[in-house]
Scaffold this motif. Structure first.
Motif, mmCIF file in Angstrom:
data_model
loop_
_atom_site.group_PDB
_atom_site.id
_atom_site.type_symbol
_atom_site.label_atom_id
_atom_site.label_comp_id
_atom_site.label_asym_id
_atom_site.label_seq_id
_atom_site.Cartn_x
_atom_site.Cartn_y
_atom_site.Cartn_z
ATOM 1 N N PHE A 170 45.100 63.096 -26.024
ATOM 2 C CA PHE A 170 45.598 62.788 -27.367
ATOM 3 C C PHE A 170 46.782 63.685 -27.741
ATOM 4 O O PHE A 170 47.767 63.223 -28.315
ATOM 5 C CB PHE A 170 44.487 62.955 -28.398
ATOM 6 C CG PHE A 170 44.962 62.746 -29.810
ATOM 7 C CD1 PHE A 170 45.223 61.475 -30.293
ATOM 8 C CD2 PHE A 170 45.175 63.827 -30.652
ATOM 9 C CE1 PHE A 170 45.684 61.274 -31.581
ATOM 10 C CE2 PHE A 170 45.639 63.640 -31.939
ATOM 11 C CZ PHE A 170 45.886 62.356 -32.415
ATOM 12 N N GLY A 171 46.695 64.969 -27.398
ATOM 13 C CA GLY A 171 47.801 65.874 -27.693
ATOM 14 C C GLY A 171 49.058 65.476 -26.937
ATOM 15 O O GLY A 171 50.169 65.533 -27.485
ATOM 16 N N ILE A 172 48.894 65.067 -25.680
ATOM 17 C CA ILE A 172 50.046 64.621 -24.888
ATOM 18 C C ILE A 172 50.666 63.379 -25.518
ATOM 19 O O ILE A 172 51.886 63.273 -25.667
ATOM 20 C CB ILE A 172 49.606 64.332 -23.439
ATOM 21 C CG1 ILE A 172 49.083 65.616 -22.789
ATOM 22 C CG2 ILE A 172 50.755 63.745 -22.637
ATOM 23 C CD1 ILE A 172 48.422 65.391 -21.450
ATOM 24 N N PHE A 173 49.825 62.433 -25.898
ATOM 25 C CA PHE A 173 50.312 61.206 -26.524
ATOM 26 C C PHE A 173 51.033 61.503 -27.847
ATOM 27 O O PHE A 173 52.115 60.978 -28.116
ATOM 28 C CB PHE A 173 49.127 60.271 -26.786
ATOM 29 C CG PHE A 173 49.456 59.079 -27.622
ATOM 30 C CD1 PHE A 173 50.186 58.023 -27.098
ATOM 31 C CD2 PHE A 173 49.046 59.007 -28.944
ATOM 32 C CE1 PHE A 173 50.500 56.922 -27.876
ATOM 33 C CE2 PHE A 173 49.353 57.913 -29.727
ATOM 34 C CZ PHE A 173 50.082 56.868 -29.191
ATOM 35 N N LEU A 174 50.441 62.384 -28.655
ATOM 36 C CA LEU A 174 51.033 62.710 -29.960
ATOM 37 C C LEU A 174 52.412 63.356 -29.794
ATOM 38 O O LEU A 174 53.387 62.961 -30.456
ATOM 39 C CB LEU A 174 50.102 63.657 -30.712
ATOM 40 C CG LEU A 174 50.485 64.000 -32.156
ATOM 41 C CD1 LEU A 174 50.366 62.779 -33.038
ATOM 42 C CD2 LEU A 174 49.598 65.123 -32.682
ATOM 43 N N LEU A 175 52.524 64.324 -28.897
ATOM 44 C CA LEU A 175 53.799 65.012 -28.712
ATOM 45 C C LEU A 175 54.827 64.107 -28.034
ATOM 46 O O LEU A 175 56.017 64.168 -28.357
ATOM 47 C CB LEU A 175 53.590 66.288 -27.896
ATOM 48 C CG LEU A 175 52.783 67.391 -28.588
ATOM 49 C CD1 LEU A 175 52.756 68.650 -27.735
ATOM 50 C CD2 LEU A 175 53.382 67.720 -29.951
ATOM 51 N N LEU B 206 62.555 72.166 -32.725
ATOM 52 C CA LEU B 206 62.553 70.884 -33.424
ATOM 53 C C LEU B 206 61.156 70.284 -33.543
ATOM 54 O O LEU B 206 60.926 69.394 -34.366
ATOM 55 C CB LEU B 206 63.471 69.893 -32.685
ATOM 56 C CG LEU B 206 64.971 70.202 -32.725
ATOM 57 C CD1 LEU B 206 65.743 69.202 -31.885
ATOM 58 C CD2 LEU B 206 65.487 70.198 -34.159
ATOM 59 N N SER B 207 60.236 70.755 -32.718
ATOM 60 C CA SER B 207 58.880 70.182 -32.705
ATOM 61 C C SER B 207 57.873 71.019 -33.477
ATOM 62 O O SER B 207 56.667 70.767 -33.377
ATOM 63 C CB SER B 207 58.402 70.033 -31.249
ATOM 64 O OG SER B 207 59.304 69.270 -30.501
ATOM 65 N N ARG B 208 58.331 71.991 -34.229
ATOM 66 C CA ARG B 208 57.375 72.855 -34.938
ATOM 67 C C ARG B 208 56.434 72.098 -35.868
ATOM 68 O O ARG B 208 55.233 72.401 -35.931
ATOM 69 C CB ARG B 208 58.132 73.954 -35.689
ATOM 70 C CG ARG B 208 58.499 75.126 -34.793
ATOM 71 C CD ARG B 208 59.155 76.234 -35.555
ATOM 72 N NE ARG B 208 60.436 75.794 -36.122
ATOM 73 C CZ ARG B 208 61.281 76.591 -36.742
ATOM 74 N NH1 ARG B 208 60.993 77.863 -36.891
ATOM 75 N NH2 ARG B 208 62.415 76.120 -37.219
ATOM 76 N N PRO B 209 56.916 71.080 -36.627
ATOM 77 C CA PRO B 209 55.967 70.363 -37.503
ATOM 78 C C PRO B 209 54.843 69.668 -36.735
ATOM 79 O O PRO B 209 53.679 69.758 -37.131
ATOM 80 C CB PRO B 209 56.869 69.343 -38.222
ATOM 81 C CG PRO B 209 58.241 69.924 -38.158
ATOM 82 C CD PRO B 209 58.313 70.648 -36.857
ATOM 83 N N ILE B 210 55.194 69.000 -35.638
ATOM 84 C CA ILE B 210 54.159 68.283 -34.893
ATOM 85 C C ILE B 210 53.261 69.258 -34.128
ATOM 86 O O ILE B 210 52.059 69.010 -33.945
ATOM 87 C CB ILE B 210 54.808 67.273 -33.918
ATOM 88 C CG1 ILE B 210 53.756 66.269 -33.432
ATOM 89 C CG2 ILE B 210 55.442 67.951 -32.743
ATOM 90 C CD1 ILE B 210 53.270 65.346 -34.505
ATOM 91 N N LEU B 211 53.816 70.399 -33.721
ATOM 92 C CA LEU B 211 52.979 71.409 -33.065
ATOM 93 C C LEU B 211 51.974 71.999 -34.055
ATOM 94 O O LEU B 211 50.815 72.258 -33.710
ATOM 95 C CB LEU B 211 53.860 72.513 -32.471
ATOM 96 C CG LEU B 211 54.751 72.105 -31.286
ATOM 97 C CD1 LEU B 211 55.627 73.270 -30.853
ATOM 98 C CD2 LEU B 211 53.904 71.622 -30.117
#
Length: 274
Positions: A150-155, A188-193
């Motif tokens: 799920f984490g891979i898919f989300l990122l 750039l990915s801080r919000p999703i992380l």
């Protein structure tokens, strides 16, 4: 205009009712935790404590080492969060920016693992952990959950929204894959992380069956298992049990309160990108 106001009032009334339904278990636990043992067992039941009995929390802390359980859960959740962020970010980066044969098929295989119930993999994971001698350790508690589809898919879905021109510009400037990942993708990915971190933390904090299987000593128990011990020790002292429920729920409620916007925003990110 008047009709719109009526619809607005009806909408708010329905939202208030739905909120009360959702919050009722929490409010009920809080009120029961503030009652005395005798007051809890009265019939008909009285929801409002009279007087407030705050000593239930001190008694719950004395009945079971909740502080140790909270520390164990925090360490376990922190390790799983760090592990899943690293593995998910690296895998998502590979699925978006690296070109190799069978990439899309491999991603579909990763997605297919989300269809497998956790209970199916629990016994093989337990046998592996036991063979490695990791029972009753933090390694046994955390290693099987350091990677998640799920984490891979989300990122991946989030990275697909970043302009691919950034990657091409970085290549033209001579940046390596690692430099592009660390200097461009991660900031750039801080919000999703942050969203993934909150989601994984809540999941890890609420795990019950796996810590119950892999830990034997009281010093390695987590809060969910420890709450069961408190209930067994004081089967009739519901005020103590509910005090324990409130204590172990506080970290997740505080985290959810401050991170709910990031959680909703992150879970909906990439919803329109294939």
């Amino acid at each position: 205009m008047k009709e719109n106001r009526v619809l607005l009032v009806i909408r708010y009334i329905l939202l208030i009712i739905a909120s009360l339904v959702v919050l009722f278990p929490i409010l009920y636990s809080l009120l029961i935790s503030l009652e005395t043992s005798n007051h809890v067992s009265t019939y008909p039941p009285q929801l409002w404590p009279h007087p407030f009995h705050f000593a239930s929390y001190a008694e719950a802390l004395q009945a079971a080492p909740l502080g140790r359980f909270l520390l164990n859960s925090f360490i376990m959740s922190a390790i799983i969060v760090c592990g899943q962020i690293v593995t998910s970010l690296l895998a998502a980066y590979a699925f978006v920016y690296l070109r190799f044969r069978g990439r899309d098929v491999m991603f579909l295989v990763f997605l297919a693992t989300m269809m497998i119930p956790t209970e199916v993999t629990m016994i093989p994971n337990y046998m592996t952990i036991r063979a490695l001698g990791w029972l009753d350790t933090f390694a046994g508690l955390t290693v099987p959950f350091l990677a998640n589809a799920f984490g891979i898919f989300l990122l991946r879905q989030y990275l697909l929204q970043l302009p691919y021109e950034l990657f091409e510009a970085a290549k033209m400037d001579g940046a390596s894959q690692w430099r592009f990942l660390i200097s461009v993708v991660v900031p750039l990915s801080r919000p999703i992380l942050a969203t993934l971190a909150v989601y994984v933390f809540l999941q890890s904090w609420n795990m019950y069956l796996w810590p119950l299987l892999t830990t034997n000593s009281t010093s390695m128990r987590t809060v969910q298992v420890g709450l069961g011990m408190l209930q067994n020790q004081d089967a009739l002292s519901w005020n103590l049990t509910m005090a324990g429920v409130v204590i172990i729920s506080l970290p997740t409620l505080i985290l959810l309160f401050f991170a709910q916007k990031h959680l909703v925003k992150g879970l909906t990110a990439g919803a329109v990108k294939g």
